[in-house]
Design an enzyme around this catalytic site. Structure first.
Site, short mmCIF file in Angstrom:
data_model
loop_
_atom_site.label_atom_id
_atom_site.label_comp_id
_atom_site.label_asym_id
_atom_site.label_seq_id
_atom_site.Cartn_x
_atom_site.Cartn_y
_atom_site.Cartn_z
N ASP A 299 38.40 43.86 30.00
CA ASP A 299 38.06 45.05 29.23
C ASP A 299 38.31 44.70 27.76
OD1 ASP A 299 37.45 47.80 28.73
OD2 ASP A 299 39.60 48.12 28.44
N ASP B 259 43.49 48.07 30.73
CA ASP B 259 44.71 48.83 30.45
C ASP B 259 44.56 50.33 30.61
OD1 ASP B 259 43.23 49.48 28.11
OD2 ASP B 259 45.10 49.84 27.04
N ASP C 138 40.00 52.11 33.62
CA ASP C 138 39.93 50.77 34.23
C ASP C 138 40.41 50.77 35.68
OD1 ASP C 138 38.98 49.52 31.91
OD2 ASP C 138 41.00 49.38 31.10
#
Length: 630
Positions: free
Chosen positions: A315, A507, A511
């Site tokens: 990410d 995080d 996610d």
């Protein structure tokens, strides 16, 4: 007292020692028939008990590794090697004690975290008082949000809270890996698990015990310590071939010599303790070492997957970047003032958990703006937030989301590394708040290390705009970018990545689905990303991507150590069996020597507690290719 406790804890060892002593006394007293009957009855009962356990293992789908021990005990009884049969029983029952000792050593750093978990909190009865009068102790689980707590010098902060006194100093090394004490001013958040400095401070609880940072870490550690799945798989891979080779060697020795005693002499050196004990000890040691480095792995399965890692997806926000964007510009339209646009956006963002929301709120606070309360608010995960504020409908989020309620929304120009929170008011596009989130300083080094150490495919999966994602990707050395993704699209792309296993690093709350769906989900947990941490297989307690290098390095070293310990035990056993096939090792001696083989494999397995130096630079110098198995 300790020897007495050991005798009570392991009754099978106690009983076997007593029976062995009785058999030796009877043989010395020239009563071989009595010695034979005592040994046969006891060993026979132990064989039946072992067979029952083997059947249970087979019904659970696991290979019965004790078959060699059972055959060895029966064979030694058949050839009247009663003392040897009792030594085998002693060795097998002693294996439990040996495993407990090794497991306690391997779990040392895991249990250290559990032992430090705070049990009580000091609640201030009169929060309005400036002093510390009327303090009562209460179990930490009974602390509720809003309680004012006293934390004395040197005590562990019991729950997450906001500091009420000016100037506190805390040791956060168990949470973030920061070795030096950090200062906190009034109003700053202090996480549970931090150790207070030299002066007593007051704080207001903002989370209950179960939701606080340290208790979440403790829960992760407990979960990690309970998992032993890959140990079974490793043992099963070697069990059948090792059993077959041992029986063939024993049968060949009997056939060539014509002496059935050789069959027993060979098999007493073929017990399966290296497979049953060495592998779990190595995996527990790896989990413990990772915890010491600030990396919590949820069980041994994760260790094995990390060792074989071949693809990684990142990410962007809060993972490859710092996750604390700074305000670049406020761009209002339709005559709206910049401060008014920022105030409305920040007031709506009070009800969002996205990392950008905190940055928008912080920017408003820096300008002295007092946020407005919403009559109602709703967050659409990964898209944005909508709120009714001061009689106006305010929508803040991604351009596509804002455009769905304000068709006149237009893109705002962005520079490298910049992102924008778009704002609509009462169905009309009102402008954008532009933010910039710099890449973490270690991100490029971590990506380069992964490529240099067997990871074939590195990509970025982000919900942010393509221009922003590609800008950060260029900075950190990632060539493939998938941008403007919804959670379901991230899950699909992660499932399609090849080669496997695939690691996903993120995080945020958004996610959590892709972390759960990946072979290995890694959460940046230093800032308390609860949903992501729950869904992940690995949680990095230190706010740095360098923990990925520690995780992969520990995983590879642990698997290498486990496999080497198994091969060491098998190699020594087969070598000794070949010697015993010549008649050079009597059955009693062989049973005792096999115990030394077990000890050697377990001591080797404990090497997973140490291993090569940790850290990005050290790992890059020391790392070797991951072990491969067919």
């Amino acid at each position: 007292m300790r020897p007495v406790r050991a005798l009570v804890r392991y009754p099978a060892i106690t009983a076997t020692v007593v029976v062995l002593a009785l058999v030796l006394v009877l043989q010395a007293g020239e009563q071989p028939a009595a010695a034979r009957w005592v040994a046969t009855a006891y060993v026979g009962a132990f064989v039946v008990w072992t067979l029952v356990g083997m059947v249970r293992d087979v019904l659970r789908g696991h290979v019965g590794l004790d078959v060699l021990a059972v055959v060895a005990m029966v064979a030694t009884l058949a050839v009247q090697e009663y003392v040897a049969s009792l030594v085998i029983v002693l060795m097998l029952s002693g294996g439990e004690a040996l495993e407990d000792f090794a497991a306690r050593r391997a779990r040392r750093d895991l249990t250290a975290l559990l032992d430090r978990s705070p049990r009580t909190a000091h609640v201030v009865a009169d929060p309005g008082s400036a002093g510390f009068d009327g303090v009562r102790d209460t179990p930490v689980d009974d602390v509720v949000v809003g309680d004012v707590l006293l934390v004395r010098p040197g005590e562990i902060v019991p729950v997450d809270g906001v500091l009420l006194d000016d100037g506190g100093t805390f040791d956060e090394s168990s949470l973030t890996g920061e070795s030096l004490p950090v200062g906190r001013e009034v109003g700053a958040e202090v996480l549970s698990g931090a150790v207070n400095g030299t002066r007593a401070v007051r704080m207001r609880a903002v989370r209950g015990s179960a939701d606080s940072q340290y208790q979440q870490i403790v829960a992760l550690v407990e979960e990690a310590g309970r998992s032993r799945a890959p140990v079974v798989r490793l043992a099963d891979r070697f069990a059948v071939p090792f059993t077959a080779v041992s029986l063939v060697l024993a049968g060949a020795a009997w056939t060539l010599s014509g002496d059935p005693v050789r069959f027993a002499e060979v098999l007493v050196l073929a017990t399966p303790c290296p497979l049953l004990i060495a592998a779990p000890v190595a995996f527990l040691s790896g989990l413990s070492r990772a915890a010491k480095l600030g990396v919590i792995m949820k069980g041994g399965t994760v260790v094995e997957q990390l060792a074989r890692l071949r693809s990684v997806a990142f990410d962007k926000t809060g993972t490859l970047t710092r996750g604390r964007p700074g305000l670049v510009a406020v761009r209002p339209v339709h005559g709206l003032a910049a401060d008014e646009l920022l105030l409305l956006a920040a007031s709506a963002e009070q009800y969002s958990s996205h990392v950008f929301a905190d940055s928008v709120r912080r920017a408003a606070a820096d300008r002295g703006l007092v946020l407005l309360a919403a009559d109602e608010a709703e967050e659409v995960a990964t898209n944005g937030v909508a709120a009714s504020i001061d009689g106006r409908r305010v929508v803040v989020g991604k351009p596509a989301y804002v455009r769905s309620v304000a068709p006149d929304t237009v893109a705002t120009p962005l520079g490298p590394g910049q992102a924008a929170a778009y704002v609509a008011v009462d169905g009309r596009f009102a402008g954008a708040v532009v933010l910039a989130d710099d890449a973490r300083p270690e991100s490029s080094a971590v990506v380069a290390w992964l490529r240099a150490n067997g990871v074939e495919h590195v990509t970025m999966l982000t919900g942010d705009a393509r221009a922003t994602g590609e800008s950060v990707a260029r900075q950190v050395g990632i060539d493939e970018v998938h941008a403007e993704l919804l959670p379901g699209e991230k899950v699909r792309l992660a499932a399609e990545l090849r080669p496997r296993p695939v690691m996903m690093v993120g995080d945020g709350v958004n996610d959590a689905p892709v972390l759960a769906a990946s072979d290995i989900g890694v959460a940046m947990g230093a800032k308390g990303a609860t949903a992501a941490g729950d869904a992940a297989d690995v949680v990095l307690l230190v706010d740095s991507l360098g923990g990925l290098v520690d995780a992969v390095s520990v995983g590879r070293h642990t698997l290498r150590t486990a496999l080497t310990a198994i091969w060491l035990g098998i190699g020594l056993s087969i070598g000794l069996m070949l010697v015993a096939a010549t008649g050079a090792i009597p059955a009693v001696t062989g049973a005792l020597v096999q115990e030394l083989v077990d000890l050697a494999t377990i001591l080797y397995a404990l090497r997973a507690l140490t291993g090569p130096p940790a850290g990005l630079t050290a790992a890059a110098e020391q790392e070797q290719p991951a072990p491969r198995m067919r």
